[in-house]
Write a protein that holds these residues in place. Structure first.
Motif, PDB file in Angstrom:
ATOM      1  N   ALA A 116      36.569  43.501  47.463  1.00  0.00           N
ATOM      2  CA  ALA A 116      37.742  44.263  47.907  1.00  0.00           C
ATOM      3  C   ALA A 116      37.344  45.637  48.425  1.00  0.00           C
ATOM      4  CB  ALA A 116      38.743  44.396  46.764  1.00  0.00           C
ATOM      5  N   VAL A 117      36.390  46.296  47.757  1.00  0.00           N
ATOM      6  CA  VAL A 117      35.966  47.633  48.190  1.00  0.00           C
ATOM      7  C   VAL A 117      35.098  47.548  49.440  1.00  0.00           C
ATOM      8  CG1 VAL A 117      34.556  49.635  47.548  1.00  0.00           C
ATOM      9  CG2 VAL A 117      36.186  48.688  45.920  1.00  0.00           C
TER      10      VAL A 117
ATOM     11  N   SER B 114      34.983  45.299  51.739  1.00  0.00           N
ATOM     12  CA  SER B 114      35.710  44.828  52.919  1.00  0.00           C
ATOM     13  C   SER B 114      36.703  45.872  53.433  1.00  0.00           C
ATOM     14  CB  SER B 114      36.466  43.538  52.597  1.00  0.00           C
ATOM     15  OG  SER B 114      37.521  43.809  51.691  1.00  0.00           O
TER      16      SER B 114
ATOM     17  N   ARG C 278      37.669  53.178  47.906  1.00  0.00           N
ATOM     18  CA  ARG C 278      36.979  53.606  46.695  1.00  0.00           C
ATOM     19  C   ARG C 278      36.911  55.127  46.665  1.00  0.00           C
ATOM     20  NH1 ARG C 278      30.780  53.501  45.188  1.00  0.00           N
ATOM     21  NH2 ARG C 278      30.988  53.885  42.971  1.00  0.00           N
TER      22      ARG C 278
ATOM     23  N   LEU D 177      34.887  40.294  42.598  1.00  0.00           N
ATOM     24  CA  LEU D 177      36.117  40.437  43.382  1.00  0.00           C
ATOM     25  C   LEU D 177      36.386  41.901  43.723  1.00  0.00           C
ATOM     26  CD1 LEU D 177      38.466  37.866  41.602  1.00  0.00           C
ATOM     27  CD2 LEU D 177      37.408  37.657  43.862  1.00  0.00           C
ATOM     28  N   ALA D 178      36.140  42.797  42.780  1.00  0.00           N
ATOM     29  CA  ALA D 178      36.322  44.232  43.043  1.00  0.00           C
ATOM     30  C   ALA D 178      35.342  44.695  44.119  1.00  0.00           C
ATOM     31  CB  ALA D 178      36.139  45.032  41.763  1.00  0.00           C
TER      32      ALA D 178
ATOM     33  N   ASN E  68      47.546  40.150  42.698  1.00  0.00           N
ATOM     34  CA  ASN E  68      47.085  40.441  41.343  1.00  0.00           C
ATOM     35  C   ASN E  68      47.825  39.580  40.320  1.00  0.00           C
ATOM     36  OD1 ASN E  68      45.654  41.853  39.305  1.00  0.00           O
ATOM     37  ND2 ASN E  68      47.461  43.114  38.953  1.00  0.00           N
TER      38      ASN E  68
ATOM     39  N   LEU F 131      39.506  46.608  51.954  1.00  0.00           N
ATOM     40  CA  LEU F 131      40.847  46.297  51.478  1.00  0.00           C
ATOM     41  C   LEU F 131      41.312  47.347  50.469  1.00  0.00           C
ATOM     42  CD1 LEU F 131      43.209  44.271  51.496  1.00  0.00           C
ATOM     43  CD2 LEU F 131      42.060  43.075  49.635  1.00  0.00           C
ATOM     44  N   VAL F 132      40.400  47.806  49.630  1.00  0.00           N
ATOM     45  CA  VAL F 132      40.695  48.839  48.636  1.00  0.00           C
ATOM     46  C   VAL F 132      39.770  50.011  48.907  1.00  0.00           C
ATOM     47  CG1 VAL F 132      40.680  49.403  46.176  1.00  0.00           C
ATOM     48  CG2 VAL F 132      41.404  47.137  46.925  1.00  0.00           C
TER      49      VAL F 132
ATOM     50  N   TYR G  96      51.531  46.577  51.954  1.00  0.00           N
ATOM     51  CA  TYR G  96      50.212  46.504  51.314  1.00  0.00           C
ATOM     52  C   TYR G  96      50.370  46.488  49.796  1.00  0.00           C
ATOM     53  CZ  TYR G  96      45.691  48.099  49.569  1.00  0.00           C
ATOM     54  OH  TYR G  96      44.532  48.216  48.872  1.00  0.00           O
TER      55      TYR G  96
ATOM     56  N   VAL H  47      49.218  43.382  47.397  1.00  0.00           N
ATOM     57  CA  VAL H  47      48.199  43.533  46.359  1.00  0.00           C
ATOM     58  C   VAL H  47      48.792  43.205  44.985  1.00  0.00           C
ATOM     59  CG1 VAL H  47      46.755  45.221  45.158  1.00  0.00           C
ATOM     60  CG2 VAL H  47      46.762  45.140  47.648  1.00  0.00           C
TER      61      VAL H  47
END
Length: 184
Positions: free
Chosen positions: A57-58, A60, A65, A53-54, A16, A62-63, A8, A12
Motif C-alpha cells: 500500500a505504501v 504503490s 507514509r 500488505l502495508a 479494511n 495508495l497510502v 478514498y 479504504v
C-alpha cells in the motif's frame, strides 16, 4: 497536510472491513480445524501478511507514509505494535484451547478492561451509567453462547490477556488522540 477524498476514505474503510472479516473467519476456521498447536507460527504468518500488505500500500502510493522521528517510533509505533501483536498472539493461542463461543464471550468484556484502564492510566472518571451498561453487554453475549462453551484454564487466561492487550491498544490510541485527560 493532505486530506483524503471522501471516496478514498470510504474505499479504504470498506476494503479494511472486508479483508478483516475474511481474515477473522479464516483465522477461526484454521485454529479449530487445521492450526491446532500452531498459534505462534500462524500469528507470525498473520503479521508477515499484514506487513506485506502495508508495504504494498505504501510503495504503490495508495497510502502516504509520513516521516516519523525515532522518538515517535519508540513512543507511538512500538507500543501500538506490541499491544496489537499481544492481542493477536494471545487471541490465536486462546482459539486453539477454547471454543469460538467462549472467545466471543471473553471479547465482549473488552469494554470493561477499557473502562478500568481509562480510570487507572488516563485518570478519567467513568460514569455510573457507563458501568451499568457493561452488565447487559457481557450478559447478553453470555446468554447467546450458552451451551457452546468449552475451554481450558490456560485458554481462558490467554483470551483474557488478549482482551487486556486490545484494551491497552485502545488506551494508547486515546492518549495519542486526546492526551492523557479526556472527558467521559
Amino acid at each position: 497536510m493532505v486530506v483524503p477524498s471522501v471516496r478514498y476514505t470510504v474505499a479504504v474503510t470498506f476494503l479494511n472491513n472486508v479483508t478483516y472479516s475474511i481474515w477473522t473467519l479464516g483465522n477461526k476456521h484454521q485454529f479449530k480445524h487445521a492450526g491446532h498447536g500452531m498459534a505462534i507460527s500462524l500469528t507470525a504468518f498473520q503479521m508477515l501478511v499484514a506487513g506485506a500488505l502495508a508495504w504494498i500500500a505504501v510503495s504503490s502510493g495508495l497510502v502516504l507514509r509520513p516521516t516519523l522521528t525515532a522518538s515517535v517510533w519508540k513512543s507511538v509505533v512500538l507500543p501500538l505494535g506490541v499491544a496489537r501483536s499481544a492481542d493477536i498472539g494471545f487471541g490465536n493461542a486462546a482459539l486453539s484451547m477454547v471454543s469460538v463461543a467462549l472467545q466471543q464471550i471473553v471479547k465482549s468484556t473488552i469494554p470493561v478492561y477499557v473502562c478500568l484502564l481509562s480510570v487507572l492510566v488516563l485518570n478519567r472518571h467513568v460514569s455510573l451509567r457507563v458501568w451499568a451498561t457493561l452488565g447487559p453487554v457481557v450478559g447478553g453475549t453470555l446468554m447467546a453462547a450458552m451451551g457452546e462453551v468449552s475451554a481450558t484454564f490456560a485458554g481462558l487466561t490467554l483470551a483474557i490477556l488478549s482482551c487486556v492487550a486490545r484494551a491497552t491498544k485502545k488506551i494508547i490510541n486515546d492518549r495519542l488522540l486526546h492526551g492523557s485527560k479526556s472527558s467521559d
